[in-house]
Design a protein around this motif. Structure first.
Motif, mmCIF file in Angstrom:
data_model
loop_
_atom_site.group_PDB
_atom_site.id
_atom_site.type_symbol
_atom_site.label_atom_id
_atom_site.label_comp_id
_atom_site.label_asym_id
_atom_site.label_seq_id
_atom_site.Cartn_x
_atom_site.Cartn_y
_atom_site.Cartn_z
ATOM 1 N N ALA A 101 0.842 -1.117 0.231
ATOM 2 C CA ALA A 101 0.037 -0.015 -0.095
ATOM 3 C C ALA A 101 1.020 1.312 -0.182
ATOM 4 N N PRO A 102 1.764 1.419 -0.758
ATOM 5 C CA PRO A 102 2.815 2.504 -0.873
ATOM 6 C C PRO A 102 1.881 3.910 -0.990
ATOM 7 N N HIS A 103 0.579 3.824 -1.638
ATOM 8 C CA HIS A 103 0.157 5.084 -1.706
ATOM 9 C C HIS A 103 -1.234 5.233 -0.886
ATOM 10 N N GLY A 104 -1.073 4.453 0.207
ATOM 11 C CA GLY A 104 -2.150 4.512 1.258
ATOM 12 C C GLY A 104 -3.199 3.460 1.640
ATOM 13 N N CYS A 105 -3.691 3.537 2.600
ATOM 14 C CA CYS A 105 -4.765 2.715 3.125
ATOM 15 C C CYS A 105 -5.733 2.455 2.101
ATOM 16 N N MET A 106 -6.148 1.281 1.486
ATOM 17 C CA MET A 106 -6.930 0.877 0.397
ATOM 18 C C MET A 106 -8.309 1.161 1.182
ATOM 19 N N SER A 107 -8.505 0.825 2.299
ATOM 20 C CA SER A 107 -9.977 0.880 2.858
ATOM 21 C C SER A 107 -10.267 2.268 2.905
ATOM 22 N N THR A 108 -9.459 3.226 3.265
ATOM 23 C CA THR A 108 -9.596 4.725 3.297
ATOM 24 C C THR A 108 -10.101 5.320 2.186
ATOM 25 N N SER A 109 -9.366 4.779 0.984
ATOM 26 C CA SER A 109 -9.458 5.456 -0.341
ATOM 27 C C SER A 109 -10.899 4.762 -0.819
ATOM 28 N N ALA A 110 -11.251 3.726 -0.278
ATOM 29 C CA ALA A 110 -12.539 3.101 -1.003
ATOM 30 C C ALA A 110 -13.667 4.100 -0.388
ATOM 31 N N VAL A 111 -13.512 4.377 0.921
ATOM 32 C CA VAL A 111 -14.806 5.104 1.531
ATOM 33 C C VAL A 111 -14.390 6.449 0.919
ATOM 34 N N ALA A 112 -13.422 6.925 0.541
ATOM 35 C CA ALA A 112 -13.347 8.171 -0.246
ATOM 36 C C ALA A 112 -13.873 8.246 -1.647
ATOM 37 N N ALA A 113 -13.864 6.917 -2.467
ATOM 38 C CA ALA A 113 -14.240 6.846 -3.747
ATOM 39 C C ALA A 113 -15.754 6.649 -3.630
ATOM 40 N N HIS A 127 -13.360 -3.904 9.241
ATOM 41 C CA HIS A 127 -12.158 -4.323 8.840
ATOM 42 C C HIS A 127 -11.471 -3.265 10.156
ATOM 43 N N LYS A 128 -11.604 -2.089 10.238
ATOM 44 C CA LYS A 128 -11.014 -1.171 11.033
ATOM 45 C C LYS A 128 -11.389 -1.553 12.493
ATOM 46 N N LEU A 129 -12.473 -2.047 12.893
ATOM 47 C CA LEU A 129 -12.803 -2.371 14.088
ATOM 48 C C LEU A 129 -12.235 -3.736 14.531
ATOM 49 N N GLU A 130 -11.948 -4.664 13.581
ATOM 50 C CA GLU A 130 -11.229 -5.749 13.861
ATOM 51 C C GLU A 130 -9.560 -5.545 14.174
ATOM 52 N N VAL A 131 -9.178 -4.667 13.237
ATOM 53 C CA VAL A 131 -7.795 -4.173 13.524
ATOM 54 C C VAL A 131 -7.658 -3.479 14.939
ATOM 55 N N ARG A 132 -8.550 -2.611 15.164
ATOM 56 C CA ARG A 132 -8.451 -2.143 16.612
ATOM 57 C C ARG A 132 -8.574 -3.211 17.849
ATOM 58 N N ASP A 133 -9.461 -4.156 17.788
ATOM 59 C CA ASP A 133 -9.426 -5.058 18.688
ATOM 60 C C ASP A 133 -8.063 -6.000 18.629
ATOM 61 N N ARG A 134 -7.717 -6.149 17.560
ATOM 62 C CA ARG A 134 -6.370 -6.839 17.451
ATOM 63 C C ARG A 134 -5.252 -6.163 18.168
ATOM 64 N N LEU A 135 -5.161 -4.951 18.032
ATOM 65 C CA LEU A 135 -4.214 -3.977 18.851
ATOM 66 C C LEU A 135 -4.556 -3.868 20.288
ATOM 67 N N GLY A 136 -5.696 -4.121 20.629
ATOM 68 C CA GLY A 136 -5.849 -4.236 22.125
ATOM 69 C C GLY A 136 -5.606 -5.544 22.684
ATOM 70 N N GLN A 137 -5.757 -6.694 22.041
ATOM 71 C CA GLN A 137 -5.240 -7.853 22.489
ATOM 72 C C GLN A 137 -3.899 -7.983 22.525
#
Length: 180
Positions: A101-113, A127-137
């Motif tokens: 993802a050298p051009h940035g986060c694909m998820s963020t780009s999808a929401v922008a598009a 996706h974002k919530l699961e990443v957040r939960d993973r960081l908490g774990q």
């Protein structure tokens, strides 16, 4: 049925790569068909709209990213905990950004598009919530998962401009945050 699912998954993987390289606004369905190396009929059979293709690409990437974060997690969970586990995760994120993802986060780009497309926004939110939960774990601090997630997202957002410096500064901020 297995052949059908395997082809569908292969198309989703190719769509992920195509959207990652071309963005969401630019590629036509004909270009996506070519990137997937299938006929237009086959592409539409599995994904009947460009939005369905975006969702498939995002879901495929979500699974890949979580698997990527979990690699070597057995030894990481034993030897690294808390801040060390987050720093290792931020280093993994740097590798992911530089290779995927050298051009940035694909998820963020999808929401922008597709800002008003409910299903795309739901896939990104999941996706974002699961990443957040993973960081908490990983940190063993579920109460600070959102703060750690903000550092993670900051790295991803700043990557195209700052590169590795984003990780260095996020780790510095993490250390200061945890010491206070």
């Amino acid at each position: 049925m297995l052949k059908h699912n395997t082809l569908k998954q292969a198309i989703a993987a190719d769509l992920e790569q195509a959207f990652s390289q071309m963005g969401f606004a630019n590629p036509s369905v004909a270009q996506l068909k070519d990137a997937c190396n299938v006929s237009l009929r086959t592409l539409y059979k599995h994904y009947p709209s460009k939005e369905a293709m975006v969702i498939a690409a995002l879901e495929h990437r979500h699974v890949r990213y979580l698997e990527f974060l979990s690699q070597d997690s057995g030894s990481q969970d034993i030897h690294q905990q808390g801040v060390e586990a987050l720093q290792a995760t931020f280093s993994k994120l740097a590798h992911w950004m530089s290779t995927n993802a050298p051009h940035g986060c694909m998820s963020t780009s999808a929401v922008a598009a597709f800002p008003d497309h409910n299903e795309i926004n739901q896939v990104v939110m999941k996706h974002k919530l699961e990443v957040r939960d993973r960081l908490g774990q990983l940190s063993q601090r579920a109460d600070l998962a959102t703060q750690f997630f903000l550092l993670h997202e900051g790295i991803a957002a700043a990557w195209p401009v700052l590169g590795q410096t984003a990780v260095v500064e996020a780790n510095h901020a993490l250390t200061i945050f945890m010491e206070s």
